[in-house]
Structures are given as structure tokens and as C-alpha cells.
Scaffold this motif. Structure first.
Motif: not given
Lengths: 255, 315
Positions: A50-51, A71-72, A75, A86, A103, A148, A155, B198, B202, B205, B208-209, B211-216
Motif C-alpha cells: 500500500r505504498l 494503517s496501524k 502495519a 534514506p 505499530p 533496516w 514489525q 512519535p 517516523l 525515515l 515509505d517507511n 507508512r509502512n510502520l502504520g503512520v497515516s
């Protein structure tokens, strides 16, 4: 099927790179996405995580479109390790790995004992325990890649999506990584990874998905998928298929 | 911080105030002492407003830098100050609008419009790419707003002096009613900022990271921007345009504490508060008994530190 796509088209700047794909990703397997550069394998992987937002169709998690899932919550199901990362300034290795627990952590991102145990464990598994106090920005490319990876593993998701995880790594770390993926798979994780090295994919993965020009050309067991004809039509490669003397998996040798 | 506040309560006054008066005014108030009345009715609210303004601007700077991943992001660079000034100038000069909105609300609306415009022009909603564009857009919008504000001041000369004092940023007029109107908004903004920290971590990063970690991401940016407007709008409404705090203090705090937003945000808030209180105290000292605007003092303190930062390349 937990993760699947329905008529999925996705790309960048209004240009579709992945075109109309219907795909069910088999659960509990190590799946490799293969194909020449620009075939859309990384794009597909990003859409699965979902990126990227689909231009048409959708990605489904247990029959539900990804964008409908908080989203959470998602995750905790899917974790992606992107191809290029990065270089964060002023962050210690252990702190970056701890971000992988976001998450799950509650108020103010505080970690509890379970979180600490998992962080400790993934750092050991990826061989970065002794780098814990160092700054991520001071590590080598290969070390950073493992940090990374550790964050992604922290997770602790049933699905793990990796985009060319072995790039930047020494050969011995590549092998270690593939073995680690095997172990994680045996613990029940489904692993979907983009790989460049066809032989690596054939040796360590259960299911290959071969893509070309945004379409899926072929998928299945390595021994069924890897044929002379496929290598020629997809990679324009004249190669013979032999049996790996140790793993007994198919192995292609360029003519 | 407490020390600076205490100093600020009694130093450089036209009527002699002893250090003891300053303390007694707080604990054993003496009705007959003029000095203690000054401390209680003038100095104390002024110090409190200064502390809060510093805290708010520093927090706003931290949020803006965290959201845009741009080390130059701050209310003054990205047009929020100039936009707020224009909003404030509009309601205080143009007669039909006069008094229609409070200056704080007008400042927030003006700042909000400028900030959205800068984010749109500089494609600030997509992080990580073309950082220069965001700053360019900020500078351009700031210049435009400043020009319009000046035009207003020239057209409506009668009301101009208030606007000019406001533009320079001075705490001279900070009284209890300023404080009373200011503190609830400030507290909400500061609490919001610490709850957001917090997620800001995130965001560093990359999208992409995060969102991947659940941040809207959209949600965080929206809430963050709203908090910035609360914090900056309230500060500007209270004392006028004060720059440099939002830009510099986050960097100072990072130098001291490291990159974890959860840890350096409180330090930035304390530093910002102390810095503005100090600047206000000094503002009375430089050409005593006249007052120099605190904003000018801050620029004097801020510029050398900024040069130091640039030289160290820690941005």
C-alpha cells in the motif's frame, strides 16, 4: 488467500507500469518476483504494501481492499523493506530497530518488555547486536541494509515484503539472509521478495512469479517455471538449465 | 528558565524594584508597595507571555521541520509569520473589517492561508523531494504578504502605528488579559505537539517507511499543520511577529539532545521559553529606559548562532 490483487493497474505519473494483474499470493511460502529491469516487479511489491495507490483495481487483504484497513492495523500484517533507504541523521542502530515496534507501542511510542525482547532477538538474527550503539549514518551499505532489515523484522508481521534485500551485501551475508528467510518461513511467515539473481531465487524460494512489461508471464514451482524458453523470451538469455548439485534445485548457466 | 524569569521581574525598571520585591509580590503580596504592584500587574504577565510565546514558537518550529524534513522550515521562513501579519493588518486597518475578527483569529487565518499556499506551490505535501522549492515558495509568499502589509500601512496611516509595533514583535503591551486569552490555546498546541512527536520521528525515515510502520501520513501532516497554526497564530496574536525562535531553537535542542523528537521537543520548548524571556529582559536594558523590540534582540542573538550552525553543517 490473504493477499491478492484484483485487476490491479498501478504506476507513476498516470503511466501504468503494472497492468491488469489478478494474482493470489500463496500463503506460507517464500515467493520470488523475477523479471528484467523495468518489468514492474518493484512497483507491484510497493502496491502490495500500500505504498502506491492503484490506478485501477485493488489489492486485497483477506478480501478487503487495503485502503479500507486502518494503517496501524495493516502495519501489524505487512512489512516492506524498500530497495533504497534514506540515511537517517543522528539515529542509533538500536533506536532505528525499535521504530519497527511502532505499530504495537502505545502512548508516546513507549516500548515494553515484549518489544525489547523482539528488538533484541531480531538484532541477533541479523547479526547487528554489536552495532547497537553506533549511528546508522556511520555504517557501511551492507551493515545499514541489515539494520533496516532488522527494523522490518521487528514489525513481526505474518507477511514480509522485501525489495532486492541482498543488494549491497557481501556474498556471505546474502547467504545468511536467505537462510534467515528460510527460518522465518518455517516459523510461519509468508515472504515475498524481489530478487535479481535467478539462481538464488530457484534455490531458496518455493514459488516464482516471472514478470515482463507489467504482466505476469509465468508462475509456479522453480522446477516448472525455469525453462530455456522462458529465459529466452523474458530475459533474452541463451542459457541451459542444470540441477544444482547440492540443493537439487534448477540452476541456469548462461551459454 | 526560572532564574531568567525572576531577573526579568525586577531588572531595568523605571521605578526601582528590588529582587526581594519580585519574590514577595508572588508570595507575600504587600498592597502598599508600588514596586510589588508593578511586578504583579505588569512584569509577571509579561514574563509569562514571553515564556509561552517562546515555547509555542519553538514547538511550531519543531513540528514544521519534522513535517517537511526541511531544516530551514519555520514559521518565518515558510510564510506563516508574514501571512499572519497580513491578516492582522487587514482587520486592523480596513474599516469595514475592523473588529470583525480578533487579531489572533485573523493572524491564524492569514498564516493558514499563506502556509497552505506555500505547501501547494512548493509541493510540500510530498516529502523528500526538491526541498529548495519549499523554501523558495516560502520566501516568495512572505515577500508578497509583506508588500501587501506595507501597502495597507501606507494607505491607512491612522491605524499604522499599531501594525508597525506588532510587526517588530514587542512584549511591552503584554498584560493579564493577553495572558488569559493566550494560555489555553498555547497549552492545547503544546500538548498536541508532544502527542505528535512519535509520528514525527517516523516521518524522518521517509514517507515509505513511515507508512509502512502504520503512520497515516496525510493525517499527521494535517494535524501538524493545524497545531502550527494554533501555536503561531496564538503567539503572533499576543505579541506580534517574532522570528528566529522557530528556526533556531529546534536546532539548538537537537544539538543538545539528539534527534528523537520525543526527547528534544520538551527541551526545545524550555529553550524557546527561556530565550524569549531573556530577549525581553534585554530589550529593556539596551537603551534603558526606552524599550527595544524583543524581536530585534532575538535576531541579534539568533544570527550568530545560525552562522555557527551553518559552519558546523549540522543542519
Amino acid at each position: 488467500m490473504s493477499l491478492s490483487t484484483r485487476h490491479l493497474s498501478v504506476g507513476y505519473h498516470q503511466k501504468a507500469i503494472v497492468k491488469h494483474i489478478d494474482l493470489d499470493l500463496p500463503e506460507g511460502k517464500i515467493i520470488a518476483l523475477l523479471g528484467p529491469n523495468g518489468c514492474g516487479k518493484s512497483t507491484l511489491l510497493k502496491a502490495l504494501a500500500r505504498l502506491l495507490t492503484p490506478m485501477q483495481g485493488e489489492v486485497q487483504w483477506q478480501g478487503k481492499a487495503l485502503h479500507e484497513i486502518p494503517s496501524k492495523q495493516l502495519a501489524r500484517q505487512l512489512a516492506l523493506l524498500p530497495q533504497t533507504q534514506p540515511i537517517p541523521e543522528g539515529i542509533k542502530v538500536k533506536d532505528l530497530v525499535a521504530y519497527g515496534r511502532s505499530p504495537y507501542t502505545g502512548f508516546w511510542g513507549r516500548t515494553n518488555q515484549t518489544d525489547q525482547d523482539i528488538i533484541h532477538q531480531v538484532m541477533q538474527e541479523t547479526g547487528i547486536s554489536e552495532l547497537a550503539e553506533q549511528l546508522v549514518s556511520e555504517l557501511s551499505g551492507g551493515q545499514r541494509q541489515r539494520v533496516w532489515l532488522a527494523m522490518t523484522l521487528a514489525q513481526d508481521t505474518p507477511y514480509l515484503l522485501l525489495d532486492e534485500p541482498t543488494t549491497y551485501m557481501d556474498l556471505n551475508h546474502q547467504v545468511e539472509l536467505m537462510h534467515l528467510l528460510r527460518r522465518l518461513n518455517q516459523q510461519g511467515k509468508t515472504i515475498i521478495t524481489v530478487l535479481h539473481d535467478i539462481n538464488q531465487a530457484a534455490r531458496y524460494c518455493d514459488h516464482l512469479i516471472v514478470m515482463k512489461e507489467g504482466q505476469i508471464i509465468q508462475q509456479g514451482l522453480p522446477s516448472d517455471v525455469l525453462t530455456r524458453e522462458l529465459l529466452k523470451s523474458v530475459f533474452s538469455l541463451e542459457a541451459q538449465i542444470h540441477q544444482d548439485p547440492i540443493a537439487k534445485t534448477p540452476m541456469c548457466v548462461v551459454e | 528558565m526560572l532564574l531568567i524569569s525572576w531577573l526579568s521581574l525586577f531588572t531595568w525598571s523605571s521605578i526601582t524594584i528590588s529582587p526581594l520585591d519580585a519574590l514577595q509580590a508572588l508570595y507575600q503580596f504587600d498592597q502598599d508597595s508600588i514596586a510589588q504592584h508593578i511586578v504583579r500587574d505588569l512584569r509577571l504577565p509579561r514574563v509569562l507571555v514571553a515564556l509561552l510565546v517562546g515555547a509555542c514558537l519553538a514547538a511550531a518550529g519543531v513540528i514544521m521541520q519534522g513535517l517537511t524534513l526541511n531544516p530551514l522550515a519555520s514559521p518565518s521562513v515558510l510564510g506563516v509569520n508574514a501571512g499572519a501579519a497580513l491578516g492582522m493588518a487587514l482587520v486592523s486597518t480596513i474599516t469595514p473589517w475592523f473588529g470583525l475578527l480578533g487579531t489572533t483569529v485573523a493572524a491564524m487565518i492569514g498564516g493558514g492561508l499563506a502556509w497552505s499556499l506555500v505547501m501547494l506551490l512548493g509541493s510540500g505535501w510530498r516529502t523528500g523531494n526538491e526541498q529548495g522549492r519549499l523554501v523558495l515558495a516560502g520566501v516568495a509568499i512572505s515577500a508578497l504578504c509583506a508588500a501587501l502589509t506595507k501597502a495597507l500601512v501606507i494607505i491607512e496611516e491612522d491605524q499604522a502605528s499599531a501594525v508597525i509595533t506588532w510587526l517588530a514583535g514587542s512584549l511591552t503591551d503584554a498584560r493579564w488579559q493577553t495572558f488569559d486569552a493566550f494560555w489555553p490555546v498555547a497549552v492545547v498546541g503544546l500538548l498536541g505537539a508532544s502527542l505528535l512527536s512519535p509520528s514525527l520521528n517516523l516521518l524522518q525515515l521517509g514517507d515509505d517507511n513511515a507508512r509502512n510502520l502504520g503512520v497515516s501520513i496525510g493525517c499527521v501532516k494535517l494535524i501538524g499543520s493545524f497545531l502550527v497554526l494554533l501555536l503561531v497564530g496564538a503567539s503572533l496574536g499576543a505579541v506580534g511577529s517574532i522570528s528566529f525562535v522557530g528556526l533556531l531553537v529546534p536546532h539548538m535542542a537537537k544539538l543538545l539532545i539528539g534527534q528523537d523528537h520525543r526527547r528534544f521537543l520538551p527541551i526545545a520548548i524550555l529553550l524557546g521559553a527561556s530565550l524569549v524571556a531573556l530577549a525581553d529582559t534585554l530589550s529593556r536594558a539596551i537603551i534603558f529606559p526606552m524599550e527595544t523590540p524583543a524581536g530585534a534582540i532575538l535576531a541579534l542573538i539568533g544570527a550568530p548562532f545560525f552562522i555557527y550552525l551553518v559552519r558546523k553543517k549540522t543542519l
